[in-house]
Design an enzyme around this catalytic site. Structure first.
Site, PDB file in Angstrom:
ATOM      1  N   PRO A  85     -17.513  -8.326 -19.902  1.00 46.40           N
ATOM      2  CG  PRO A  85     -15.402  -7.420 -20.375  1.00 46.40           C
ATOM      3  CD  PRO A  85     -16.799  -7.043 -19.968  1.00 46.40           C
ATOM      4  CG  ASP A 111     -20.099  -7.036  -6.496  1.00 49.63           C
ATOM      5  OD1 ASP A 111     -19.745  -6.002  -5.896  1.00 49.63           O
ATOM      6  OD2 ASP A 111     -19.291  -7.822  -7.030  1.00 49.63           O
ATOM      7  CG  LEU A 136     -15.742  -4.538 -15.374  1.00 49.25           C
ATOM      8  CD1 LEU A 136     -15.664  -4.278 -16.876  1.00 49.25           C
ATOM      9  CD2 LEU A 136     -15.489  -3.235 -14.603  1.00 49.25           C
ATOM     10  N   GLY A 137     -18.694  -7.032 -12.313  1.00 49.64           N
ATOM     11  CA  GLY A 137     -19.990  -7.396 -11.731  1.00 49.64           C
ATOM     12  C   GLY A 137     -20.851  -8.334 -12.556  1.00 49.64           C
ATOM     13  CB  SER A 138     -20.255 -10.623 -15.426  1.00 50.84           C
ATOM     14  OG  SER A 138     -19.209 -11.386 -14.892  1.00 50.84           O
ATOM     15  CB  SER A 139     -20.786 -13.207 -10.575  1.00 53.04           C
ATOM     16  OG  SER A 139     -19.528 -13.379 -11.100  1.00 53.04           O
ATOM     17  CB  ALA A 140     -23.597  -9.168  -8.771  1.00 49.00           C
TER      18      ALA A 140
END
Ligand code: MEV
Length: 316
Positions: free
Chosen positions: A101, A152, A106-110
Site C-alpha cells: 500500500p 529504506d 512499508l517502503g513503497s517509495s524506496a
C-alpha cells in the site's frame, strides 16, 4: 521491455533516530513493487500505475517538469538522477504495479525508486552495481524528502535483514529469523512531513529530544545483539514504541493497534516506518492468529510478514 522489482520493508528498530546517524535494524518483506519499462522513440516519460492513488502522468525531463504527486516524484527523481549518473537518457513508458500500500510505512517509495533505477540502467544497456543502485536511490530520497537515511533504499536493494549504521556509512547483514504480523491503519501519510516534524521538534527542544534519539540508538544496538543470539526482542520493541511516541510520531489509531496486539499475545509491538498513520509490527513467535484477529477486529488490514532474502532484481 524490462521488468524489475524491489521489496518493501519493515523497520524493526531505529526509525527517525537513523536520520540523525543512529543505527537501524530493517527487514525486507515478501511484498514487492514491479516496474515495467519500454523505450519510446521520443523523449517523453509516461508513468502509469493501477495501484497508486494517482493513475497516470506524462512529462519530458528536457522541459521544466510540473510538481507531481509525491509517489511519482520518486520515479521522476530516479529517472533524472540515473540519467545524469549514466550520462545517457531516453523516453520511456513506465508501468508500476504494487503489492505494497502506498504511503503505508512499508517502503513503497524506496522500492519504486530502486526498481526504477535498475530498470533504467538495463534499458540503457548498462550494469549498475548494487552499491551504486543503493547510493543513487538514497540521493532520490534526499531530493524528494529533504532529509533521509540510507535505510529504506539499502534494504530495497539488498533484501534480508540489515543493521544500518549511517555514521559509519556501513551496513551489515544480520542472520536471524523473526515472526511478525503487520497491521496497516489504512491512513496514508507522508514520510517527508514526519521527518520534518521531528526535525522541527528537535530544533526547538534539543535538550529534550536529543536524549530520546540517543536512547533509540541504544535500544537498537541491544536488539541487534539479542536477535543474533536468537533471544526475545519483545520488551525492546515496546521500549522503542514508547520512545517513538515521545517523538510525537504515533497516532491514537496506530498506538491502539500496538497495544491491542500485545493484549492478544504479541511479545512486543511498535509502529514501523515514519508513523503518523501507516503501519505497526507485532512480534509473534506465538499467538499469530490471535494478533491478526485483534488487528482485523479494529477494522485494519493484517498481513503475515515473511522476511524476503531477495533485494532488487530483474524479472524473467
Ligand atoms: C522511514 O521509513 C524511516 C525514517 O527513519 C526516515 C528515514 O530513515 O529516512 C522515518
Amino acid at each position: 521491455m524490462i521488468v524489475t522489482s524491489a521489496p518493501g520493508k519493515v523497520i524493526l528498530f531505529g526509525e527517525h533516530a537513523v536520520v540523525y546517524g543512529k543505527p537501524a535494524l530493517v527487514g525486507a518483506i515478501d511484498k514487492r513493487i514491479y516496474v515495467r519499462v519500454e523505450r519510446r522513440k521520443d523523449e517523453t516519460i509516461e508513468i502509469f500505475s493501477e495501484d497508486l492513488k494517482h493513475k497516470k502522468t506524462s512529462f519530458s525531463l528536457k522541459n521544466k517538469t510540473p510538481q507531481l504527486p509525491e509517489e511519482f516524484e520518486y520515479v521522476k527523481e530516479a529517472l533524472a538522477i540515473t540519467f545524469d549518473f549514466l550520462d545517457k537518457s531516453c523516453g520511456l513508458d513506465i508501468k508500476i504495479s504494487s503489492g505494497i500500500p502506498p504511503a503505508s510505512g512499508l517502503g513503497s517509495s524506496a522500492a519504486v525508486s530502486i526498481a526504477t533505477i535498475l530498470a533504467i540502467s538495463k534499458s540503457l544497456d548498462t550494469n549498475l552495481k548494487d552499491k551504486e543502485i543503493a547510493r543513487l536511490g538514497h540521493k532520490v530520497e534526499l531530493k524528494v524528502q529533504g532529509a533521509a537515511s540510507p535505510t529504506d533504499t539499502a534494504i530495497a536493494t539488498f533484501g534480508g535483514v540489515l543493521f544500518v549504521e549511517p555514521s559509519k556509512n556501513a551496513f551489515e547483514r544480520i542472520d536471524c529469523s523473526i515472526s511478525l504480523v503487520i497491521g496497516y491503519t489504512g491512513d496514508a501519510r507522508s514520510t517527508k512531513e514526519l521527518v520534518k516534524k521531528v526535525k522541527l521538534l528537535k530544533e526547538r527542544n534539543p535538550s529534550v529530544i536529543d536524549p530520546i534519539i540517543e536512547d533509540i540508538g541504544r535500544v537498537t544496538r541491544e536488539a541487534r545483539k539479542r536477535l543474533e543470539k536468537g533471544e526475545d526482542i519483545g520488551e525492546l520493541m515496546n521500549k522503542n514504541h514508547e520512545l517513538l511516541e515521545a517523538l510525537g510520531v504515533s497516532t491514537k489509531k496506530l498506538s491502539t493497534l500496538v497495544y491491542k496486539a500485545r493484549e492478544a499475545g504479541a511479545m512486543g509491538s511498535k509502529l514501523t516506518g515514519a508513523g503518523g498513520g501507516g503501519s505497526m509490527i507485532a512480534y509473534t513467535p506465538k499467538n499469530q492468529e490471535k494478533v491478526i484477529k485483534a488487528i482485523e477486529d479494529l477494522g485494519c488490514m493484517a498481513l503475515k510478514a515473511q522476511i524476503s532474502k531477495e533485494g532488487v532484481r530483474v524479472e524473467k
